[in-house]
Design a protein around this motif. Structure first.
Motif, PDB file in Angstrom:
ATOM      1  N   LYS A   1      46.323  14.390  44.161  1.00 18.78           N
ATOM      2  CA  LYS A   1      46.689  15.557  44.995  1.00 18.78           C
ATOM      3  C   LYS A   1      48.179  15.554  45.310  1.00 18.78           C
ATOM      4  CE  LYS A   1      42.225  16.255  46.945  1.00 18.78           C
ATOM      5  NZ  LYS A   1      41.460  17.038  47.784  1.00 18.78           N
ATOM      6  N   GLU A   2      48.712  14.377  45.621  1.00 18.90           N
ATOM      7  CA  GLU A   2      50.145  14.272  45.905  1.00 18.90           C
ATOM      8  C   GLU A   2      50.985  14.638  44.681  1.00 18.90           C
ATOM      9  OE1 GLU A   2      51.179  10.442  47.490  1.00 18.90           O
ATOM     10  OE2 GLU A   2      49.740  10.649  49.129  1.00 18.90           O
ATOM     11  N   ALA A   3      50.472  14.358  43.495  1.00 20.49           N
ATOM     12  CA  ALA A   3      51.189  14.688  42.266  1.00 20.49           C
ATOM     13  C   ALA A   3      51.166  16.185  41.983  1.00 20.49           C
ATOM     14  CB  ALA A   3      50.606  13.914  41.089  1.00 20.49           C
ATOM     15  N   ARG A   4      50.358  16.907  42.727  1.00 18.96           N
ATOM     16  CA  ARG A   4      50.248  18.373  42.608  1.00 18.96           C
ATOM     17  C   ARG A   4      49.962  18.828  41.174  1.00 18.96           C
ATOM     18  NH1 ARG A   4      54.527  18.731  46.932  1.00 18.96           N
ATOM     19  NH2 ARG A   4      53.309  19.307  48.752  1.00 18.96           N
ATOM     20  N   LEU A   5      49.050  18.096  40.548  1.00 19.18           N
ATOM     21  CA  LEU A   5      48.596  18.506  39.218  1.00 19.18           C
ATOM     22  C   LEU A   5      47.575  19.621  39.376  1.00 19.18           C
ATOM     23  CD1 LEU A   5      48.018  14.955  37.707  1.00 19.18           C
ATOM     24  CD2 LEU A   5      49.974  16.446  37.346  1.00 19.18           C
ATOM     25  N   PRO A   6      47.397  20.455  38.362  1.00 23.42           N
ATOM     26  CA  PRO A   6      46.359  21.480  38.438  1.00 23.42           C
ATOM     27  C   PRO A   6      44.992  20.836  38.690  1.00 23.42           C
ATOM     28  CG  PRO A   6      47.746  21.820  36.508  1.00 23.42           C
ATOM     29  CD  PRO A   6      48.138  20.509  37.104  1.00 23.42           C
ATOM     30  N   GLU A   7      44.130  21.534  39.428  1.00 19.07           N
ATOM     31  CA  GLU A   7      42.810  21.006  39.776  1.00 19.07           C
ATOM     32  C   GLU A   7      42.053  20.499  38.556  1.00 19.07           C
ATOM     33  OE1 GLU A   7      40.859  20.429  42.526  1.00 19.07           O
ATOM     34  OE2 GLU A   7      42.677  20.736  43.712  1.00 19.07           O
ATOM     35  N   GLU A   8      42.103  21.262  37.479  1.00 20.10           N
ATOM     36  CA  GLU A   8      41.377  20.874  36.268  1.00 20.10           C
ATOM     37  C   GLU A   8      41.877  19.528  35.735  1.00 20.10           C
ATOM     38  OE1 GLU A   8      41.089  22.383  31.706  1.00 20.10           O
ATOM     39  OE2 GLU A   8      40.953  23.922  33.250  1.00 20.10           O
ATOM     40  N   LYS A   9      43.202  19.331  35.742  1.00 20.22           N
ATOM     41  CA  LYS A   9      43.781  18.070  35.266  1.00 20.22           C
ATOM     42  C   LYS A   9      43.433  16.920  36.217  1.00 20.22           C
ATOM     43  CE  LYS A   9      45.777  19.297  31.495  1.00 20.22           C
ATOM     44  NZ  LYS A   9      45.284  18.785  30.213  1.00 20.22           N
ATOM     45  N   GLN A  10      43.450  17.199  37.526  1.00 20.95           N
ATOM     46  CA  GLN A  10      43.068  16.170  38.493  1.00 20.95           C
ATOM     47  C   GLN A  10      41.636  15.713  38.240  1.00 20.95           C
ATOM     48  OE1 GLN A  10      43.824  16.892  42.694  1.00 20.95           O
ATOM     49  NE2 GLN A  10      45.539  18.238  42.179  1.00 20.95           N
ATOM     50  N   ARG A  11      40.751  16.663  38.060  1.00 19.68           N
ATOM     51  CA  ARG A  11      39.336  16.350  37.827  1.00 19.68           C
ATOM     52  C   ARG A  11      39.167  15.561  36.516  1.00 19.68           C
ATOM     53  NH1 ARG A  11      37.593  20.707  39.477  1.00 19.68           N
ATOM     54  NH2 ARG A  11      38.010  21.965  37.652  1.00 19.68           N
ATOM     55  N   GLU A  12      39.865  16.009  35.474  1.00 19.60           N
ATOM     56  CA  GLU A  12      39.777  15.349  34.175  1.00 19.60           C
ATOM     57  C   GLU A  12      40.269  13.901  34.258  1.00 19.60           C
ATOM     58  OE1 GLU A  12      41.443  16.053  29.611  1.00 19.60           O
ATOM     59  OE2 GLU A  12      42.016  17.460  31.192  1.00 19.60           O
ATOM     60  N   LEU A  13      41.408  13.677  34.900  1.00 24.41           N
ATOM     61  CA  LEU A  13      41.954  12.330  35.037  1.00 24.41           C
ATOM     62  C   LEU A  13      41.046  11.444  35.893  1.00 24.41           C
ATOM     63  CD1 LEU A  13      45.682  13.312  35.489  1.00 24.41           C
ATOM     64  CD2 LEU A  13      44.819  11.796  33.692  1.00 24.41           C
ATOM     65  N   PHE A  14      40.548  12.000  36.999  1.00 21.33           N
ATOM     66  CA  PHE A  14      39.698  11.205  37.875  1.00 21.33           C
ATOM     67  C   PHE A  14      38.400  10.817  37.179  1.00 21.33           C
ATOM     68  CE2 PHE A  14      36.482  10.377  41.037  1.00 21.33           C
ATOM     69  CZ  PHE A  14      37.125   9.430  41.823  1.00 21.33           C
ATOM     70  N   GLU A  15      37.767  11.763  36.522  1.00 17.80           N
ATOM     71  CA  GLU A  15      36.513  11.470  35.818  1.00 17.80           C
ATOM     72  C   GLU A  15      36.730  10.449  34.706  1.00 17.80           C
ATOM     73  OE1 GLU A  15      33.287  12.307  36.454  1.00 17.80           O
ATOM     74  OE2 GLU A  15      34.141  13.064  38.319  1.00 17.80           O
ATOM     75  N   ALA A  16      37.837  10.561  33.995  1.00 18.09           N
ATOM     76  CA  ALA A  16      38.126   9.626  32.907  1.00 18.09           C
ATOM     77  C   ALA A  16      38.380   8.215  33.437  1.00 18.09           C
ATOM     78  CB  ALA A  16      39.324  10.109  32.099  1.00 18.09           C
ATOM     79  N   ALA A  17      38.998   8.111  34.608  1.00 14.37           N
ATOM     80  CA  ALA A  17      39.335   6.807  35.180  1.00 14.37           C
ATOM     81  C   ALA A  17      38.211   6.209  36.019  1.00 14.37           C
ATOM     82  CB  ALA A  17      40.586   6.924  36.049  1.00 14.37           C
ATOM     83  N   CYS A  18      37.499   7.072  36.750  1.00 17.18           N
ATOM     84  CA  CYS A  18      36.599   6.566  37.788  1.00 17.18           C
ATOM     85  C   CYS A  18      35.170   7.099  37.725  1.00 17.18           C
ATOM     86  CB  CYS A  18      37.172   6.921  39.161  1.00 17.18           C
ATOM     87  SG  CYS A  18      38.841   6.298  39.444  1.00 17.18           S
ATOM     88  N   GLY A  19      34.930   8.123  36.949  1.00 14.38           N
ATOM     89  CA  GLY A  19      33.618   8.756  36.913  1.00 14.38           C
ATOM     90  C   GLY A  19      32.555   7.907  36.244  1.00 14.38           C
ATOM     91  N   PRO A  20      31.313   8.361  36.305  1.00 21.78           N
ATOM     92  CA  PRO A  20      30.215   7.603  35.702  1.00 21.78           C
ATOM     93  C   PRO A  20      30.342   7.452  34.184  1.00 21.78           C
ATOM     94  CG  PRO A  20      29.439   9.720  36.531  1.00 21.78           C
ATOM     95  CD  PRO A  20      30.868   9.577  36.956  1.00 21.78           C
ATOM     96  N   GLU A  21      31.014   8.371  33.531  1.00 19.64           N
ATOM     97  CA  GLU A  21      31.211   8.308  32.075  1.00 19.64           C
ATOM     98  C   GLU A  21      32.631   7.883  31.720  1.00 19.64           C
ATOM     99  OE1 GLU A  21      28.642   8.822  29.957  1.00 19.64           O
ATOM    100  OE2 GLU A  21      27.425   9.070  31.760  1.00 19.64           O
ATOM    101  N   ARG A  22      33.291   7.161  32.609  1.00 21.89           N
ATOM    102  CA  ARG A  22      34.695   6.781  32.416  1.00 21.89           C
ATOM    103  C   ARG A  22      34.883   5.995  31.129  1.00 21.89           C
ATOM    104  NH1 ARG A  22      32.532   3.638  36.349  1.00 21.89           N
ATOM    105  NH2 ARG A  22      32.646   1.382  36.049  1.00 21.89           N
ATOM    106  N   SER A  23      36.079   6.153  30.571  1.00 20.55           N
ATOM    107  CA  SER A  23      36.435   5.374  29.385  1.00 20.55           C
ATOM    108  C   SER A  23      37.947   5.340  29.249  1.00 20.55           C
ATOM    109  CB  SER A  23      35.807   5.961  28.120  1.00 20.55           C
ATOM    110  OG  SER A  23      36.525   7.077  27.674  1.00 20.55           O
ATOM    111  N   THR A  24      38.432   4.277  28.636  1.00 19.97           N
ATOM    112  CA  THR A  24      39.872   4.163  28.429  1.00 19.97           C
ATOM    113  C   THR A  24      40.372   5.253  27.491  1.00 19.97           C
ATOM    114  OG1 THR A  24      39.506   2.549  26.672  1.00 19.97           O
ATOM    115  CG2 THR A  24      39.973   1.681  28.845  1.00 19.97           C
ATOM    116  N   ALA A  25      39.597   5.572  26.463  1.00 18.06           N
ATOM    117  CA  ALA A  25      40.016   6.601  25.506  1.00 18.06           C
ATOM    118  C   ALA A  25      40.121   7.958  26.193  1.00 18.06           C
ATOM    119  CB  ALA A  25      39.041   6.674  24.335  1.00 18.06           C
ATOM    120  N   ALA A  26      39.169   8.270  27.068  1.00 17.52           N
ATOM    121  CA  ALA A  26      39.203   9.551  27.783  1.00 17.52           C
ATOM    122  C   ALA A  26      40.420   9.620  28.702  1.00 17.52           C
ATOM    123  CB  ALA A  26      37.917   9.760  28.579  1.00 17.52           C
TER     124      ALA A  26
END
Length: 127
Positions: free
Chosen positions: A70-95
């Motif tokens: 949020k502090e980086a002020r990225l678009p919501e879609e990019k925030q969601r994509e980065l968070f899910e890739a890093a921390c979500g249930p389907e997280r992966s390094t490639a994602a």
């Protein structure tokens, strides 16, 4: 003469070998811990096996990464994509690598600066 046919293959092989395969996050606020310790102060973002479970909890489960995004002020879609890739249930390094490098240069610099403001260093390992 046949060498010129192999040069493009060698070049493509080097490109693939040098492609970033993971991004490592180091918590500089943690004391130096021996590298063989299970609680080393780094994580391979998106990995389920590499790095500190304590840091994963702090970064992902306690919401620190969401705050940083949020502090980086990225678009919501990019925030969601980065968070899910890093921390979500389907997280992966490639994602995470794909999501991170889909950002433009300015957004990547901004995100790295926000991470540093919170005591993290994002290590990219280019060739």
């Amino acid at each position: 003469m046949k060498v010129r046919y192999f040069l493009p293959l060698i070049f493509l092989g080097l490109l693939w070998a040098c492609a970033p395969k993971a991004l490592y996050l180091l918590d500089v606020t943690e004391p130096v811990i021996p590298p063989d310790s299970p609680q080393r102060p780094w994580i391979m973002i998106g990995s389920r096996k590499w790095g500190s479970s304590k840091l994963f909890q702090k970064f992902c489960l306690k919401g620190e990464f969401r705050k940083i995004l949020k502090e980086a002020r990225l678009p919501e879609e990019k925030q969601r994509e980065l968070f899910e890739a890093a921390c979500g249930p389907e997280r992966s390094t490639a994602a995470f690598v794909r999501a991170y490098y889909s950002l433009d240069d300015e957004a990547r610099i901004n995100l790295r600066e926000k991470l540093e403001n919170h005591g993290y260093i994002l290590n990219e390992f280019p060739c």
